[in-house]
Write a protein that holds these residues in place. Structure first.
Motif, PDB file in Angstrom:
ATOM      1  N   ILE A 272       0.854  -1.182   0.000  1.00 21.08           N
ATOM      2  CA  ILE A 272       0.000   0.000   0.000  1.00 21.08           C
ATOM      3  C   ILE A 272       0.894   1.238   0.000  1.00 21.08           C
ATOM      4  N   PRO A 273       0.769   2.076  -1.032  1.00 21.25           N
ATOM      5  CA  PRO A 273       1.595   3.288  -1.079  1.00 21.25           C
ATOM      6  C   PRO A 273       1.301   4.215   0.102  1.00 21.25           C
ATOM      7  N   GLU A 274       2.265   4.993   0.480  1.00 25.07           N
ATOM      8  CA  GLU A 274       2.127   5.942   1.590  1.00 25.07           C
ATOM      9  C   GLU A 274       0.913   6.843   1.398  1.00 25.07           C
ATOM     10  N   SER A 275       0.646   7.247   0.170  1.00 24.12           N
ATOM     11  CA  SER A 275      -0.469   8.157  -0.098  1.00 24.12           C
ATOM     12  C   SER A 275      -1.840   7.514   0.133  1.00 24.12           C
ATOM     13  N   PHE A 276      -1.892   6.194   0.304  1.00 26.46           N
ATOM     14  CA  PHE A 276      -3.148   5.498   0.588  1.00 26.46           C
ATOM     15  C   PHE A 276      -3.242   5.060   2.052  1.00 26.46           C
ATOM     16  N   ARG A 277      -2.178   5.229   2.808  1.00 29.04           N
ATOM     17  CA  ARG A 277      -2.187   4.833   4.225  1.00 29.04           C
ATOM     18  C   ARG A 277      -2.786   5.952   5.065  1.00 29.04           C
ATOM     19  N   GLN A 278      -4.058   6.130   4.882  1.00 23.75           N
ATOM     20  CA  GLN A 278      -4.778   7.211   5.542  1.00 23.75           C
ATOM     21  C   GLN A 278      -5.975   6.641   6.296  1.00 23.75           C
ATOM     22  N   ALA A 279      -6.305   7.301   7.394  1.00 26.97           N
ATOM     23  CA  ALA A 279      -7.521   6.929   8.126  1.00 26.97           C
ATOM     24  C   ALA A 279      -8.708   7.352   7.259  1.00 26.97           C
ATOM     25  N   PRO A 280      -9.745   6.632   7.251  1.00 31.97           N
ATOM     26  CA  PRO A 280     -10.056   5.443   8.025  1.00 31.97           C
ATOM     27  C   PRO A 280      -9.785   4.144   7.273  1.00 31.97           C
TER      28      PRO A 280
ATOM     29  N   GLU B 191     -27.122  -0.705  15.734  1.00 33.24           N
ATOM     30  CA  GLU B 191     -25.855  -1.450  15.674  1.00 33.24           C
ATOM     31  C   GLU B 191     -24.839  -0.650  14.852  1.00 33.24           C
ATOM     32  N   GLN B 192     -24.495   0.520  15.375  1.00 30.74           N
ATOM     33  CA  GLN B 192     -23.596   1.437  14.677  1.00 30.74           C
ATOM     34  C   GLN B 192     -22.234   0.818  14.369  1.00 30.74           C
ATOM     35  N   LYS B 193     -21.691   0.067  15.309  1.00 33.72           N
ATOM     36  CA  LYS B 193     -20.365  -0.520  15.089  1.00 33.72           C
ATOM     37  C   LYS B 193     -20.392  -1.542  13.951  1.00 33.72           C
ATOM     38  N   LYS B 194     -21.498  -2.268  13.826  1.00 32.91           N
ATOM     39  CA  LYS B 194     -21.628  -3.222  12.725  1.00 32.91           C
ATOM     40  C   LYS B 194     -21.830  -2.500  11.395  1.00 32.91           C
ATOM     41  N   ALA B 195     -22.374  -1.315  11.440  1.00 32.89           N
ATOM     42  CA  ALA B 195     -22.623  -0.538  10.221  1.00 32.89           C
ATOM     43  C   ALA B 195     -21.367   0.180   9.736  1.00 32.89           C
ATOM     44  N   GLU B 196     -20.391   0.349  10.603  1.00 32.74           N
ATOM     45  CA  GLU B 196     -19.217   1.154  10.263  1.00 32.74           C
ATOM     46  C   GLU B 196     -18.444   0.603   9.062  1.00 32.74           C
ATOM     47  N   PHE B 197     -18.112  -0.677   9.044  1.00 33.59           N
ATOM     48  CA  PHE B 197     -17.329  -1.220   7.935  1.00 33.59           C
ATOM     49  C   PHE B 197     -18.090  -1.174   6.605  1.00 33.59           C
ATOM     50  N   PRO B 198     -19.364  -1.603   6.559  1.00 33.06           N
ATOM     51  CA  PRO B 198     -20.097  -1.467   5.294  1.00 33.06           C
ATOM     52  C   PRO B 198     -20.207  -0.010   4.838  1.00 33.06           C
ATOM     53  N   MET B 199     -20.304   0.915   5.784  1.00 29.60           N
ATOM     54  CA  MET B 199     -20.343   2.331   5.415  1.00 29.60           C
ATOM     55  C   MET B 199     -19.002   2.777   4.831  1.00 29.60           C
TER      56      MET B 199
ATOM     57  N   GLN C  38     -16.978  10.104  10.577  1.00 35.59           N
ATOM     58  CA  GLN C  38     -18.040   9.516  11.386  1.00 35.59           C
ATOM     59  C   GLN C  38     -18.892   8.529  10.575  1.00 35.59           C
ATOM     60  N   PRO C  39     -18.262   7.469  10.065  1.00 34.84           N
ATOM     61  CA  PRO C  39     -19.019   6.519   9.243  1.00 34.84           C
ATOM     62  C   PRO C  39     -20.045   5.696  10.025  1.00 34.84           C
ATOM     63  N   ASP C  40     -19.948   5.715  11.351  1.00 38.34           N
ATOM     64  CA  ASP C  40     -20.869   4.917  12.170  1.00 38.34           C
ATOM     65  C   ASP C  40     -22.088   5.714  12.639  1.00 38.34           C
ATOM     66  N   ARG C  41     -22.369   6.820  12.003  1.00 32.82           N
ATOM     67  CA  ARG C  41     -23.525   7.657  12.353  1.00 32.82           C
ATOM     68  C   ARG C  41     -24.626   7.491  11.313  1.00 32.82           C
ATOM     69  N   PHE C  42     -25.847   7.492  11.779  1.00 40.20           N
ATOM     70  CA  PHE C  42     -26.989   7.400  10.868  1.00 40.20           C
ATOM     71  C   PHE C  42     -27.018   8.606   9.931  1.00 40.20           C
TER      72      PHE C  42
ATOM     73  N   SER D 172     -24.535  10.019   8.643  1.00 43.97           N
ATOM     74  CA  SER D 172     -23.593   9.712   7.554  1.00 43.97           C
ATOM     75  C   SER D 172     -24.267   8.855   6.495  1.00 43.97           C
ATOM     76  N   TYR D 173     -25.056   7.918   6.944  1.00 47.32           N
ATOM     77  CA  TYR D 173     -25.808   7.073   6.011  1.00 47.32           C
ATOM     78  C   TYR D 173     -26.740   7.935   5.152  1.00 47.32           C
ATOM     79  N   ILE D 174     -27.456   8.834   5.784  1.00 50.75           N
ATOM     80  CA  ILE D 174     -28.366   9.727   5.059  1.00 50.75           C
ATOM     81  C   ILE D 174     -27.575  10.597   4.081  1.00 50.75           C
ATOM     82  N   GLN D 175     -26.451  11.118   4.551  1.00 50.54           N
ATOM     83  CA  GLN D 175     -25.612  11.968   3.710  1.00 50.54           C
ATOM     84  C   GLN D 175     -25.101  11.206   2.484  1.00 50.54           C
ATOM     85  N   LEU D 176     -24.665   9.970   2.682  1.00 51.07           N
ATOM     86  CA  LEU D 176     -24.163   9.173   1.568  1.00 51.07           C
ATOM     87  C   LEU D 176     -25.281   8.869   0.573  1.00 51.07           C
ATOM     88  N   ASP D 177     -26.453   8.584   1.083  1.00 52.89           N
ATOM     89  CA  ASP D 177     -27.594   8.336   0.201  1.00 52.89           C
ATOM     90  C   ASP D 177     -27.910   9.582  -0.633  1.00 52.89           C
ATOM     91  N   GLU D 178     -27.877  10.742  -0.017  1.00 49.98           N
ATOM     92  CA  GLU D 178     -28.122  11.991  -0.743  1.00 49.98           C
ATOM     93  C   GLU D 178     -27.008  12.270  -1.752  1.00 49.98           C
TER      94      GLU D 178
END
Length: 176
Positions: free
Chosen positions: A10-18, A85-93, A144-148, A150-156
Motif C-alpha cells: 500500500i503506497p504511503e499516499s493510501f495509508r490514511q484513516a479510516p 448497531e452502529q459498530k456493525k454498520a461502520e465497515f459497510p459504510m 463519522q461513518p458509524d452515524r446514521f 452519515s448514512y443519510i448523507q451518503l444516500d443523498e
C-alpha cells in the motif's frame, strides 16, 4: 477479469484513516468484479503498484458502479442503524464511501491517486459534476461513518452524483 495477487504494498499516499492508516501490505487479494466492493480502493492500489496488472481497468467504462452497489447495500446498512448497531454498520459504510470516492474519480476515466485529505479533496473539487459541498460532506463521512446521519448523507450524495453526472454526460454528448 480475475487475477490473484500474493502481496500488494500500500503506497504511503493510501495509508490514511479510516482505510489503511496502520496497514502497509495486503497479503493476498483476488481482483474480480466483486473484489472492488470488498477491499477499499483495490483497483486503484493495483494500478499504482503496476499499471500493467490488468489489460482493462474499471474507469475505462462509463458505468456508475456505485449506484448499483449502493442499491444493493443501502437497505442492509439502514437496517443496522435501525437496530442501533452502529459498530456493525461502520465497515459497510466505509466500503460504501470508498466505492463512492472511486466512482467520483472513475467517472473521469482515472483512478484515485491519493487518499491524503488535501490531494483527495483537490481532485474532487475539479470534477464538473461533483455534488454541492462535497468536500465538507465527504470529510464528515470519513470521520463519522458509524452515524446514521452519515448514512443519510451518503444516500443523498449518491442521488446528487447520479443526477449531476447524467446531466453532465448529456451536455457532453450534445457538444459532440
Amino acid at each position: 477479469m480475475e487475477k490473484s495477487l500474493q502481496k500488494l504494498e500500500i503506497p504511503e499516499s493510501f495509508r490514511q484513516a479510516p482505510f489503511y492508516k496502520d496497514r502497509q501490505v495486503i497479503e493476498a487479494a483476488l481482483i474480480s468484479e466483486e473484489a472492488v466492493f470488498q477491499l477499499p480502493f483495490l483497483y486503484d492500489l493495483c494500478y499504482h503498484a503496476n499499471p500493467h496488472t490488468l489489460s482493462f481497468w474499471p474507469w475505462s467504462k462509463k458505468e456508475n458502479y456505485f449506484h448499483e452497489y449502493w442499491m444493493k447495500q443501502r437497505e442492509s446498512i439502514r437496517e443496522l442503524f435501525h437496530k442501533r448497531e452502529q459498530k456493525k454498520a461502520e465497515f459497510p459504510m466505509l466500503l460504501s464511501v470508498s466505492v463512492f470516492i472511486d466512482q467520483l474519480f472513475w467517472s473521469t476515466g482515472r483512478p484515485v491517486d491519493s487518499l491524503t485529505d488535501q490531494r483527495l479533496l483537490q481532485g474532487i473539487q475539479l470534477l464538473p459534476f461533483a455534488p454541492l459541498n462535497i468536500e465538507e460532506r465527504l470529510v464528515y463521512l470519513l470521520r463519522q461513518p458509524d452515524r446514521f446521519l452519515s448514512y443519510i448523507q451518503l444516500d443523498e450524495l449518491e442521488q446528487e452524483f447520479t443526477k449531476r453526472h447524467s446531466a453532465y454526460q448529456k451536455r457532453r454528448q450534445k457538444k459532440y
